[in-house]
Design an enzyme around this catalytic site. Structure first.
Site, PDB file in Angstrom:
ATOM      1  N   HIS A 180      -3.377   4.517   2.591  1.00  0.00           N
ATOM      2  CA  HIS A 180      -2.082   4.730   3.349  1.00  0.00           C
ATOM      3  C   HIS A 180      -2.408   5.909   3.995  1.00  0.00           C
ATOM      4  O   HIS A 180      -1.695   6.189   5.114  1.00  0.00           O
ATOM      5  CB  HIS A 180      -0.985   5.450   1.884  1.00  0.00           C
ATOM      6  N   GLN A 214      11.787  -4.001  -8.173  1.00  0.00           N
ATOM      7  CA  GLN A 214      10.774  -4.465  -7.836  1.00  0.00           C
ATOM      8  C   GLN A 214       9.192  -4.590  -9.043  1.00  0.00           C
ATOM      9  O   GLN A 214       8.490  -5.152  -9.038  1.00  0.00           O
ATOM     10  CB  GLN A 214       9.655  -3.627  -6.496  1.00  0.00           C
ATOM     11  N   GLN A 239       3.136  -9.825   0.244  1.00  0.00           N
ATOM     12  CA  GLN A 239       4.374  -8.996   0.493  1.00  0.00           C
ATOM     13  C   GLN A 239       4.134  -9.090   2.072  1.00  0.00           C
ATOM     14  O   GLN A 239       5.365  -8.441   2.592  1.00  0.00           O
ATOM     15  CB  GLN A 239       3.815  -7.300  -0.288  1.00  0.00           C
TER      16      GLN A 239
END
Ligand code: PAF
Length: 294
Positions: free
Chosen positions: A46, A70, A162
């Site tokens: 991240h 999700q 994704q």
């Protein structure tokens, strides 16, 4: 744990109105804005997204929202790690300007009735074993993009499918944002960093890097001109003998469309896999370029 306020004018915003007000002010000042959507439990992967966002824009917003839509029934929504104070300190230190950490009602207000579905791409690979997952991702990402209205939004390539779903959604809906994929950050032994790695026991953690190693073996086989289907079958067996439990898939796909391919030719490919190890479901992927053919 460090105090986020020690790192300058870092702010935590909770409402869409506050986020929109802040971004509007930056835009009036001619600032370019980047958004890094996350579910928190931040790691170096991240922080690499935040660093890439810093070089792509003048102002960086990170969001932390553990998105209930999700997760399917029985998945890890309840035990997904939540550590906002620690995450906020990391973000501030990495040069993020705003953390948007809304309550559920701010993302899904009462009466919220819309779902964004990217057909086809969402039903394959992870979508085949996690029905509804990518609709949840696409819906929350669309909402975050439209609430924040960034110039660019950054996502890790570790979640390669994704990223493909988000790119397609942004293109199909003409959402005015650039989507940037950032390469996967790995531990020294090759394991892709993931918030879910903390579910691994010490012995499972020793087994986990086999996933990356076995993807590398599939890549070498493709470069030698071997057939994708038999390489994937062998990879499934290799994962199981390394100690993995059930293997959801090992697949070789066109890197752009994610369409199945049978061997390396003139287009970049992506090898993707998902497999269970103890309480964790690990995913990973690597690229193969046509010029790697031997
Ligand atoms: O990759 C994630 O952390 C999530 O799927 C995302 C993109 C933040 C949407 O909830």
């Amino acid at each position: 744990m460090s105090d986020p306020s020690a790192f300058g004018p870092f702010a935590i915003l909770r409402t869409a109105a506050d986020l929109s007000g802040r971004v509007t002010r930056w835009r009036r000042q001619g600032r370019r804005v980047a958004l890094v959507p996350t579910m928190g439990a931040l790691h170096d992967g991240h922080l690499a997204l935040i660093r890439a966002a810093r070089s792509a824009a003048d102002r960086v917003v990170a969001s932390i929202f553990v998105n209930p839509t999700q997760f399917a029934e029985g998945e890890d929504f309840d035990r997904y790690p939540r550590q906002e104070a620690e995450d906020a300190a990391l973000l501030a230190e990495a040069g993020c300007d705003v953390l948007f950490a809304p309550p559920v009602a701010e993302i899904y207000p009462s009466g919220f009735a819309t779902t964004v579905t990217v057909a086809g791409l969402s039903e394959d690979l992870c979508g085949a074993v996690r029905p509804g997952h990518f609709a949840g991702v696409a819906t929350v990402v669309a909402r975050l993009l439209l609430l924040c209205r960034p110039d660019t939004a950054l996502f890790g390539e570790k979640d390669y499918q994704q990223l493909a779903v988000i790119r397609r959604m942004v293109r199909d809906l003409a959402i005015p944002v650039d989507i940037e994929g950032v390469p996967t950050i790995r531990d020294i032994d090759g394991l892709a960093l993931s918030s879910r790695n903390r579910y691994l026991s010490a012995s499972e953690r020793d087994i986990a890097p086999a996933l990356y190693r076995i993807l590398g073996e599939v890549a070498s086989g493709l470069a030698e001109g071997r057939d994708a289907a038999s390489l994937c079958d062998r990879a499934v067996l290799a994962l199981k003998s390394a100690g993995f439990g059930s293997v959801d898939y090992v697949a070789v796909r066109d890197a752009g469309t994610l369409d199945p391919v049978s061997r390396l030719a003139d287009r970049p490919l992506r090898i993707l896999a998902a497999a269970h190890l103890g309480r964790a479901r690990l995913i990973d992927n690597i690229g193969v370029d046509p010029d790697s053919a031997s």
